[in-house]
Scaffold this active site. Structure first.
Site, short mmCIF file in Angstrom:
data_model
loop_
_atom_site.label_atom_id
_atom_site.label_comp_id
_atom_site.label_asym_id
_atom_site.label_seq_id
_atom_site.Cartn_x
_atom_site.Cartn_y
_atom_site.Cartn_z
CB ALA A 194 44.40 41.88 44.37
CB CYS A 195 40.33 38.82 45.11
SG CYS A 195 39.22 37.60 45.82
N PRO A 196 41.56 38.65 48.26
CG PRO A 196 41.57 37.41 50.29
CD PRO A 196 42.43 37.79 49.09
CG MET A 197 43.76 42.02 51.03
SD MET A 197 43.50 41.26 52.66
CE MET A 197 43.35 42.68 53.69
CG ASP A 204 40.30 43.16 42.15
OD1 ASP A 204 40.34 42.81 40.96
OD2 ASP A 204 40.23 42.35 43.10
#
Length: 189
Positions: A14-17, A41
């Site tokens: 999920a964000c920010p990965m 995501d």
């Protein structure tokens, strides 16, 4: 099938990965190369598009395959700032008019195959810049050839090379697909 230079799997992250890993992978690519980012995501589409635009990279588009989003990005090359050198230049609007008047012209799209797959001028022939030398024999030296790319830079280089190789009527289309408003075919219509 969309050709890429590298594939990055960020499924389940999920964000920010997805952006963090995409940034790291883009650093390892050569300018102009295409990266496929596989994500689950749903917010990754907007995130990657915004990130690409803010960093100068090109967000080409997204294909949804079940739960997986396949995002395509092209590493920045600085081509937008390059000086144009081929003397025979035609605008997008002039090309559209030529296409309306004459069906015998050749529109040669020299962008990467992923860029072409997402969006191209109808009946344009795809011949990526990197394949020009090996495929130049597919072109008729006496044809009217209008070379198009994203910004007019790659097409400028190809127009120069074709003219040097003895092609008689070659035009660089400027500013290219970045501002094309005519009909298109591809995954994004």
């Amino acid at each position: 099938m969309i050709q890429t230079n590298s594939v990055l799997d960020v499924k389940g992250l999920a964000c920010p990965m997805p952006i963090v890993k995409t940034k790291k992978m883009m650093n390892s690519l050569e300018p102009g190369q295409v990266l496929e980012v596989q994500a689950t995501d749903k917010g990754s589409t907007a995130d990657l598009k915004a990130w690409a635009e803010s960093t100068g990279h090109q967000f080409i588009g997204t294909v949804e395959k079940g739960d997986v989003l396949k995002h395509y990005l092209r590493k920045a090359t600085g081509e937008e700032k390059e000086e144009k050198k081929h003397s025979a230049v035609i605008t997008n609007e002039e090309l559209q008019q030529k296409m309306d008047e004459n069906q015998n012209i050749v529109v040669l799209d020299v962008r990467e195959s992923a860029e072409y797959a997402f969006n191209h001028i109808p009946n344009a022939k795809s011949l990526p810049l990197g394949e020009l030398e090996s495929r130049i024999g597919e072109l008729n030296k006496d044809a009217e050839i209008y070379v198009v790319c994203r910004t007019g830079s790659r097409s400028d280089l190809v127009a120069q090379k074709l003219t040097e190789a003895g092609f008689n009527t070659v035009f660089n289309v400027f500013p290219g697909m970045i501002q094309w408003t005519g009909k298109t075919n591809g995954l994004v219509e």
